[in-house]
Design an enzyme around this catalytic site. Sequence first.
Site, PDB file in Angstrom:
ATOM      1  N   SER A 146       0.810  -1.214   0.000  1.00 51.71           N
ATOM      2  CA  SER A 146       0.000   0.000   0.000  1.00 51.71           C
ATOM      3  C   SER A 146       0.843   1.264   0.000  1.00 51.71           C
ATOM      4  CB  SER A 146      -0.935   0.001   1.213  1.00 51.71           C
ATOM      5  OG  SER A 146      -1.771  -1.134   1.214  1.00 51.71           O
TER       6      SER A 146
ATOM      7  N   HIS B  74       0.510   4.494   4.236  1.00 52.20           N
ATOM      8  CA  HIS B  74      -0.163   5.240   3.177  1.00 52.20           C
ATOM      9  C   HIS B  74       0.336   6.676   3.129  1.00 52.20           C
ATOM     10  CE1 HIS B  74      -3.883   2.344   3.164  1.00 52.20           C
ATOM     11  NE2 HIS B  74      -2.731   1.716   3.031  1.00 52.20           N
TER      12      HIS B  74
END
Length: 292
Positions: free
Chosen positions: A196, A243
Amino acid sequence: MEQSQAPNGLSSCYRHPGVETGVRCTRCERPICPDCMVAASVGFQCPECVRGGSGTGHAPGVERPRNIAGGAIASGDQQLVTKVLIGLNLLVFLAGMFSTGLVDELVLIGLAFDPELARVVGVADGEWYRLLTAAFLHREVWHIAFNMFGLWVLGGPLEAALGRVRYLALYVLSGLAGSALTYVIAAPNQGSLGASGAVFGLMGATLVLYRRLRYDLRPVLGLIALNVLITVVFRDVIAWEAHLGGLVAGAIVAYGMVGGPRAMRPLFQWGACALVLIATVGMTVMRTAALS
């Protein structure tokens, strides 16, 4: 080659003098009119760059076609690195399904006692490789499917626009930055894994590239907003630190790749990469010292 410019500020097509246009080739950045535009994965290219990119050569006296980042156009598959990265992630996922201890050996963890190995493990114990290997690990099918879909959609166009080496640097540095921020905030004993961080880095880079090419930013801003919303809603099971770290790192690296002056482009590019790498190493060293 100096391009002529009309009184209204628009440039003339380099192949059709007198035909005004506001579009430039994403590889050589020369102005091109609608008759010369060849649709590409990112923007439009001129006919000469298309011929050069496909291995058929380019016009005599014309500089070898280059992408928007200033690199030479690679021959062959323009999404080769993206496909290799997806294949590597899938291979590691399958290996983890058949080897119960593989994920535990490679997952990102700050400092913890592993009862199965009967020893302390983690980045703070000298296992720095976990910052990188964790970015290729996934436990659930939905997890790897979501990340690989994002990698395919965002990675292919970015690879074609930046070139293989620069694109790979963007991907790896985004993944490392995401892991480092996770290590700083979520350590010492909370495990983290997944691509991610690197995928969010591609989102940040896509935003920078769209702005550089003067495209409509709403689609990519909407994509980022949706993923941020998902991250916030599921923050208890999603490493939001990865993230955030990946998104910021990707934007910084991409800005260095395409935002600097043409004459100083290499300095800007590798300077941005060095900045992100130094920040990543610095965060890791400081966190390790705090845990020691």
